[in-house]
Each structure stands twice: as C-alpha cells, then as structure tokens.
Enzyme design. Sequence first.
Site, PDB file in Angstrom:
ATOM      1  CG  HIS A   1     -16.593 -66.359 -17.214  1.00  0.00           C
ATOM      2  ND1 HIS A   1     -16.918 -66.834 -18.461  1.00  0.00           N
ATOM      3  CD2 HIS A   1     -15.541 -67.086 -16.786  1.00  0.00           C
ATOM      4  CE1 HIS A   1     -16.074 -67.814 -18.784  1.00  0.00           C
ATOM      5  NE2 HIS A   1     -15.235 -67.984 -17.788  1.00  0.00           N
TER       6      HIS A   1
ATOM      7  CG  ASP B   1     -17.539 -73.841 -16.591  1.00  0.00           C
ATOM      8  OD1 ASP B   1     -16.294 -73.779 -16.620  1.00  0.00           O
ATOM      9  OD2 ASP B   1     -18.258 -73.215 -17.387  1.00  0.00           O
TER      10      ASP B   1
END
Length: 515
Positions: free
Chosen positions: A188, A260
């Site tokens: 992230h 993702d």
Amino acid sequence: MEPSSRHDRLTRLAETTLQPGFVGTTVPDWVRRGIAGGGLTSVVLFGRNIVDPEQVARLTAGLRAENRDLIIAIDEEAGDVTRLEAWTGASRPGNLALGAVDDVDLTESVARDIGRELHAAGISLNYAPSADVNSNPLNPVIGARSFGARTDVVSRHTAAWVRGLQSAGVAACAKHFPGHGDTSVDSHHGLPQVSASAEEIAATALPPFVAAMEAGVRVVMTAHLLAPAYDPDLPATLSPRILVDLLRGELGFDGLVVTDGIEMSAVTARYGIDGATVRAVKGGADAVCVGGEHAGEATFDLLTGALVRAVLDGTLPEARISEAAARVAEFAAWSGSRTRAVATDDAASDIGLVAARRALRVLTGQNGSGEAGGQDRSSVLPLVGAPHVVELSPTMNLAVDGQTPWGVAAPLSDLLPGTTSVRLTEADLRESGDLLDRKGLDPAAERSLVVVVRDAARHGWMSAAMARLLGSRPDAVVVEMGVPNGAAPGAVHLVTHGATRVSGVAAAEFLAGRR
C-alpha cells in the site's frame, strides 16, 4: 470503421476491464449509466457500502437491474479483513486460525459458510483466499491473513477454502500471485521485493496457487511486488513474464486475472494510477480492481480514457484489451448463472465460533523478567473477579478496516461484569511517560491484569510496553491476537491466531472459566 464507432467500442472494452468501487449504500447514477451502456461489467463492494445483509441484498439487486450477470465482488477474507462485518467484527476466524487447527474439513466448512452468506447477499466474486505463505514473520501486510509459514499447510487449506466457497455459488480468488508472504514492505505504501530465486519461489510460494488451480479456482489476483528472479524491472501486476509466461504458460491458468487495488503506491508511485492501469492490462491482467481509496466517477473516467488512448496511440494492443474484456464477459456469464442458483442451505451457523475455540492455544508463560518458570496456570485462571484489561493497539495496514472492532475487553465484560479496560497506542505512550502506570497498572491494583497485544513481535513499542507491565505484574495473563513468535510472556499466554470478534469471545470464555 468510423472513428467515433471505434472510439465507442474501445470505451466499452475499457470499461469492461475495470472493477470499480463507489461510495454509498445505494447505486450511484454513474454506476447505473455505466452498466446500462453495456460496458461496465463489474463493481466492488467495500465496508462503506454495507449496513446489514438486507441492505446489501437490495443494493446488489439494484446493481443487477440493468445486467443480471454483473460481477459483484468483495474482499471478504473473514478474519481481520472483513467487509460484510466491518462494523461488528468477523463472526469467523481468519486463515491463520484455520491453519493452526489444520483441519481441512473445518476450513472448507468455514469457507462454505462465508459463501452462503455472500450468495444470499447477491455477491458473485470474493477476493479470497490469501494463498500467501507467510515465511517472513515481520511481514507487515499478510501476517494472520495467511494460513501459516509452511507451504504444505497453506497449500491444503487454500484448496479447501476454494472448494468450500465455490460450492456455495461464489467464485474464489487466490491472491497475491506469485506470493506476498516473503516480504517486509507493505505494498500500500511502497514496492516490496522478493529476493528468492525462481527455484525457491517455485518450491515455497507457488504450490498454494497450484493447489488452488487444481481445486478449480476461477480467479487469481496479482501482487504489487518485484520478483527479480522472473522480472527485474516490472512489478508482478504489470509483468507479462509473470502473468503470461509463468501464470498462464508454465502453470496453465486459464481463468480471470485481476489486479490488486491499482491505486496502491507500489505501482502508482512510479507509473501513476492511469499508467499502472494501462501497463497492467498490457502485461496480462484482465480486470483492474480500483476504488479502495479512489472511488468515484472521475477515477473511472480517468482510467477508461487512459486505456482508450493507449490503444489509439499503439501503446496497448487492441487484441490484448479485447482478449481481457472477453475473459471478463465469459466469467460474468458463468458467475451470473451461479448467482441466480438457489442456495441449498442458508441456515445460521456457529461454525465460526467453533473454529475460533479450536484455534485457541494456551501456554504456561514466562515471568516478567523473561525467565522460564511462570506461575502455574491453575493459580491464575480462571480469573477471580473482574479484571483490568490493557489492550495495546497498533496501526493496521490498509487492508484491514480501521473501524472494525477487536479485542478481549468487550466480550470479557459481558462474562465478568465490572471488567475495566484501556486501549493504548504508540502515540499515546509517546505523549505521556507515565500513562502505562496510570492507565495500565494502577487500575489493576488488587485485581487480575490481562494484557492484549496484536503482532507484538513486529512492534518494538508494544513489546517494550508489555515487558514493563509484566515487570510489575508477572502474574498477568497475555493474549496475543496476531502472529505468535514462539515466545510466551506472561504467567499464562493465550494465542488466538487473529483478532476477530469470535477470537476475542473464545479467549474471554477461557479466561472466565466458561470453557
């Protein structure tokens, strides 16, 4: 073909490859228009879209009003990563707990139970299970989301989870290919790198994905990480060497490949969200997941436009985006037929609590100085009277909804009225040097003390705070709700293998002598 006609066709193809999220608990106008126009074929639900099962069912019915085969996806791993129960805490333990029990029939039953609930809510694709082997104990983003650190355990439970979920009419998605377990960076926020050789990856990280394919998994999700053994330049999500040569060629996967969350810094820091989207589709991804952080019409239009321009300027072959869209459409038709099937059994189940109880491990611990030989468990448990509970709370990665409740204090209060508690963070302790004494030790005078931690081995401040508490109270009970590291501090040490609501209940039951 007229230019405007080609542009319209490319726009529909581009929209088909996107799986966007949106804000709100009802269908936004831009989503409805996208579906009605024949391009938008998928959406993703997050915790912000969910109030309760009845509302979700109404929402999915509204989404499918224009396209009955619409793919409606969700990231419902259960365990620490839950969307359906983001506001209450998961009623089923996550992968690490199931791996600790190591009963594939139990894992399959838990996954089937999740699938029944998702099917009843009108959801057709679940971005689960995590097939990652958590071989790095300091992994900041996988951890308890993995079935464990052993390839064989992860492989057999990944296959069982896939079988269970798909038997309930919901497609499973094995993630994060080619394996996110041996990493120390959260994708992230940055680009993780796997330094292992191709032979090591093939022996340790790939077998769970192979097991998922043998179990019939319909979807594989890519990882935003660099694996130089396969491609020294491009992250897996963008790499044809990994997605085409390895996943499709060597391993023979012929299902849907989804990225993702494309807005994650691991890929956007270098390429931007639009550039990463184009490179992902060019590299072999069929669908692009977006909307965890960037949800809305503007993002959807930005990515659609980027894909169309990339085809028009020759960056992205038209044959590749056509292939991707065709694979999405094929999956939509399959999943739509499964979604319309009537579930055979949607009765309420307590399988989650059963699994959480079985995953609990209780150890006679060490005293506060770290030396072996803590108090006998029978002299500490069950707790006599209402205890004081200190919960040391870390900052969680973005895969975990920050609003999801966790811990032992709440369920213990239900069983032992008068229980008091405090939750402390690293920032809290940094701001006040005596806070641990005032809020942690002083209220526990003449009372039992329970210290609850979550991945203590990964957080130096948490380990230090726990040591300070145990230095004054070597009779304290420690409950680890994350990944255990082999140590057993505390007079008694409980390991729940996850921080779900039912894991907290199982721990509280044991502390109170109810089980």
